[in-house]
Enzyme design. Sequence first.
Site, PDB file in Angstrom:
ATOM      1  N   GLU A   1       0.829  -1.195   0.000  1.00 12.91           N
ATOM      2  CA  GLU A   1       0.000   0.000   0.000  1.00 12.91           C
ATOM      3  C   GLU A   1       0.872   1.256   0.000  1.00 12.91           C
ATOM      4  O   GLU A   1       1.869   1.338   0.712  1.00 12.91           O
ATOM      5  CB  GLU A   1      -0.887  -0.020   1.247  1.00 12.91           C
ATOM      6  CG  GLU A   1      -1.753   1.197   1.444  1.00 12.91           C
ATOM      7  CD  GLU A   1      -2.484   1.150   2.773  1.00 12.91           C
ATOM      8  OE1 GLU A   1      -3.266   2.080   3.050  1.00 12.91           O
ATOM      9  OE2 GLU A   1      -2.268   0.179   3.537  1.00 12.91           O
TER      10      GLU A   1
ATOM     11  N   ASP B   1      12.429  -0.854  15.242  1.00 14.14           N
ATOM     12  CA  ASP B   1      13.390   0.172  14.784  1.00 14.14           C
ATOM     13  C   ASP B   1      12.658   1.507  14.674  1.00 14.14           C
ATOM     14  O   ASP B   1      12.712   2.188  13.656  1.00 14.14           O
ATOM     15  CB  ASP B   1      13.982  -0.233  13.436  1.00 14.14           C
ATOM     16  CG  ASP B   1      15.154   0.654  13.019  1.00 14.14           C
ATOM     17  OD1 ASP B   1      15.758   1.287  13.913  1.00 14.14           O
ATOM     18  OD2 ASP B   1      15.456   0.726  11.820  1.00 14.14           O
TER      19      ASP B   1
END
Length: 405
Positions: free
Chosen positions: A206, A314
């Site tokens: 997406e 992260d």
Amino acid sequence: FSLVGLIVLLAHLRGIYKSSSPPPLLPPSAAFLAAIFSILSCAISCRDLAGFLLFFSLTAGGGAGGGPESLEPRGISRFSGGRGPRGLLGFCAVGGLKGLGPARKLRGGGRCGLKMADAVREWMGSQGMKVATFSSLGGSGWSRQYVYKTEDGKDFFVKTARQSAEKIFKGEALGLNAMYHAEAVGVPKVFHYGDDGHGGSFIIMEYLSLGSPYDQYDFGKAMAKMHLAEPLAKEAKEGNFGFDVDNTIGGTPQPNKWDKDWVRFFREQRIGHQVNLAGDGQLERIWDKVCDKTNGLQTLFEGIQVKPSVLHGDLWSGNYGGSNGRPCIYDPAVYYGHHEAEWGMSWCASFGSNFWKGYRELIPEDPGFRERRVLYELYHKLNHYNLFGGGYYSDAVSLMESLAK
């Protein structure tokens, strides 16, 4: 110092010291020592400069995958110009953003690019879509990013690499799906990943139009909901820590073998793994000291219960942003772990008081969090040292020494 030494050396070589006026600044022996010093200094400076330029290219010039925090999801990064603050000088991540390149008709940049474009077009064609144009979003040493637009007006984010999908994109796809499953914070939906048939691979997901404002309080609350959500993986539901596959954080391999013991998992597969990669005797000695002082890290977790939460892994300011008013996260290094480990990158994530207010409404701070936060930051500082070198070494040593007190 290296510049001064070079000036002295060049002046000496040009014979300036041989003239009677002006008098020599240094005797020949001192000039020789300055020359040696300048050569050594320049060698060190060039190494640091090379590391800085590599770091700059990854953070400011194009996305990496993985990971203190890259605007594409090891997946969807770098689509629009809008992003949150990036931390000191903007250089605190393993990946970054690059501006949107000009749209062009479907042509590859050379034989390799053409083959990859054909592979992407072939998959989209199998889904009843026809590609009209694609735009470059830049890249890094291990991936390139694009936006593909179909003739019916749909946009897709595509990332490519010169490695197999099994090695580079499977972990990313599974990680994004694990976070998407939590239905808590915006995460790009993965549609497909695969090989191009010529040694390269790609992932299609997406497209997020980033840059819209969003509420930091809502963002914090959404992250808490993700950490509290029931894990997708069967092993994590049973109380294990790890992930379905090994993945990467930046360009560093990240092992994720399932383990029932969180302390052992983090000690061996996170910090121990990074220390082994560094191959540095001093780091090894200080890490051994930390383990001796904390009984293998056990004392840092006394009095608390750790459950597996799906982690982005992260999360820094380059790996989150707003899309249509909703906070979104991308470019992860996902695994199931202690929810506090998510904040190991917060030293350059720019989370404000409203963010923490929203998060702490659902997940209050546990005793000892401040000490464990040092441990979780250490993992990312070691990873940054292994990726970029430089000052991250002293940061890692300082964090280890504080844990060993």
